[in-house]
Design an enzyme around this catalytic site. Structure first.
Site, PDB file in Angstrom:
ATOM      1  N   LYS A  47       0.835  -1.202   0.000  1.00 21.61           N
ATOM      2  CA  LYS A  47       0.000   0.000   0.000  1.00 21.61           C
ATOM      3  C   LYS A  47       0.868   1.249   0.000  1.00 21.61           C
ATOM      4  O   LYS A  47       0.593   2.220  -0.704  1.00 21.61           O
ATOM      5  CB  LYS A  47      -0.942  -0.018   1.216  1.00 21.61           C
ATOM      6  N   GLN A  91      -4.970  -2.042   9.422  1.00 21.36           N
ATOM      7  CA  GLN A  91      -4.751  -3.329   8.762  1.00 21.36           C
ATOM      8  C   GLN A  91      -5.362  -4.454   9.609  1.00 21.36           C
ATOM      9  O   GLN A  91      -5.074  -4.576  10.796  1.00 21.36           O
ATOM     10  CB  GLN A  91      -3.240  -3.557   8.568  1.00 21.36           C
ATOM     11  N   ASP A 101     -11.658   2.674   3.745  1.00 23.24           N
ATOM     12  CA  ASP A 101     -11.936   1.248   3.578  1.00 23.24           C
ATOM     13  C   ASP A 101     -13.435   1.006   3.359  1.00 23.24           C
ATOM     14  O   ASP A 101     -13.822  -0.018   2.809  1.00 23.24           O
ATOM     15  CB  ASP A 101     -11.492   0.474   4.828  1.00 23.24           C
TER      16      ASP A 101
END
Lengths: 313, 313
Positions: free
Chosen positions: A73, A117, A140
């Site tokens: 990422k 995460q 997200d």
């Protein structure tokens, strides 16, 4: 593991000599195009209002796979000009410590997206931590408020979860008509199946969701013009499940033993690729299909967030 | 307009002499049972902790139908022992005035549920007003956060919207198995179709949503073991749409011209009742099916809210 888009498609062509009409949906190439577009937009924003989008990533613990994802990422952010802020906390951190970082990022005007995460260590309440990310920075898209807006007609979505957004983007970029089509989503997870079904419905598909309790998944799936599979079962969807001409988006990335591979395994999708190629009109390969799209959509959501916060058109 | 449950079922029996097996799902009776249960629970709560659940209803404008609904809700509250607080504002009120009342009710410890009667006058932003109701008192369940929780696996729902909750409650009370069954929801509104589909999925049905853009609604509906129809089209679902033995929940309440009726019209559902009775194993009549359940579920949500706020088991 990753093979280039060109070698991937030549493999298909060779194997499918007699059914050469299947189109391989090249997620790697589309993701690259999207990154280029994002890059251009970020330059325009920087030149025009001096703002650089920022993405904060919080990693807790030492899981190797998680560390790899976070590294990927970060790299992807660099390629498009997003500034990434990374926090790595030890496995034995407290929930309060994680919440403190989230709170700081929530208040930080340089940060436009916050990503925690997953999975988190088992002593933490995942739901509690995810809910702490302010809705304006939840790139997200996992917050129930985001999912609720996605489900409701006439509501604007704030952030669409990255993987299902990537699936729909592939359909769009390959000009697959969605409106009025039968779509079957296999799997009903919060992060892929359910939001994918809601997205297809927003685009006027007639959607059915097949899951572990479905009695006749093959029969239902065979009715679909568009199949999105996200279950994590290698080769579960066989050729007989597929209506001739259907378009298949395969989200599964499943390792299966392979002695011929130096790593001892290879990755396959939920869909039996060789069989599907003989029936479908288009299909995503694994790897190189949906996979590269997820991070591209994360970058896209981060840019979107920065644009919104600074009211930049 | 309302006919009694017994006369309703005797009509069916007469008409269906040869297919006498269809079961008429008596929403009036179930709603009565539920009100009795709520009444008992409220007595227990009052005796035990001295709390009486309160429901605030805000009505803006002079629409006759809205006034009737509000009056019915008030009456229903009285029958179960819920204290109702009613605010009637003139058509030309400002959005700020409505928001002020909502804010006061949000803070009022006597009020456990807040309901804004829709539709609001066109000069008001409905979404803005509904979002002002605090989530703990949103007994209508229309807040996107409520819908998001409904859509997500592993999340507890806060309040389930009343009409779809009533549909599922009817299935439960008549011991209709949902798990593993094919279910088709016709219509995808935010207040009925979409939450009904999410609820069925939570109970492990395999769900398809049929809507105005669906190309072959008849074919898809005919696959369903359970049909929930909420479109507002009189007699749209014909006998040929129904799989033999299916269970039908008809949410539609549509007036159709009827010269033999003193009012000049009668109410019919989305499903052609006479034809459906010959094919289905069970069906809700209109009126007397889903209709009475909506208010019963509103009372149930209000009780649930009071129990939660006071942590009363």
């Amino acid at each position: 593991m990753a093979r280039s888009a060109s070698s991937s498609s030549s493999v298909i062509t060779a194997a499918m000599a007699s059914e050469a009409s299947v189109k391989v949906i090249d997620g790697k190439k589309v993701a690259k195009d999207i990154r280029d577009e994002i890059n251009a937009e970020i330059s325009r924003m920087k030149d025009s209002i001096g703002v650089v989008p920022g993405l904060a990533v919080i990693l807790v613990g030492e899981r190797k796979d998680s560390a790899t994802y976070v590294r990927n990422k970060k790299k992807a952010c660099e390629t498009v000009g997003i500034k990434s802020y990374e926090v790595c906390l030890p496995e034995n951190s407290t929930e309060e410590e994680v919440l403190k970082y989230i709170s700081d990022f929530n208040d930080d005007p340089m940060v436009h997206g916050i990503l925690v995460q997953l999975p988190l260590p088992s002593h933490m309440d995942e739901q509690n931590i995810l809910n702490a990310v302010c809705i304006e920075k939840d790139v997200d898209g996992f917050h129930p408020l985001n999912i609720g807006r996605l489900a409701m007609r006439g509501r604007e979505t704030s952030f669409v979860p990255c993987t299902p957004k990537g699936c729909i983007e592939l359909l769009h970029r390959y000009n697959v008509e969605i409106k009025g089509k039968r779509a079957v989503v296999i799997g009903r997870s919060n992060i892929v199946g359910t939001p994918a079904a809601l997205l297809l419905q927003r685009e006027d598909a007639t959607v059915s969701i097949v899951h572990s309790r479905t009695r006749n998944p093959e029969e239902i799936t065979r009715q679909a013009d568009i199949i999105i599979s996200a279950v994590g079962q290698p080769n579960m969807v066989r050729g007989s499940w597929i209506k001739p001409g259907a378009v298949i988006i395969d989200v599964g990335i499943n390792p299966v033993e392979d002695a011929t591979n130096p790593r001892g395994y290879r990755l396959v999708g939920d869909v039996c690729y060789e069989e599907a190629c003989k029936v479908a009109s288009a299909i995503t390969p694994v790897p190189g299909g949906v996979g590269p799209m997820t991070i591209a959509m994360l970058l896209s959501n981060t840019l979107l967030s920065a644009k919104r916060i600074h009211n930049f058109k």
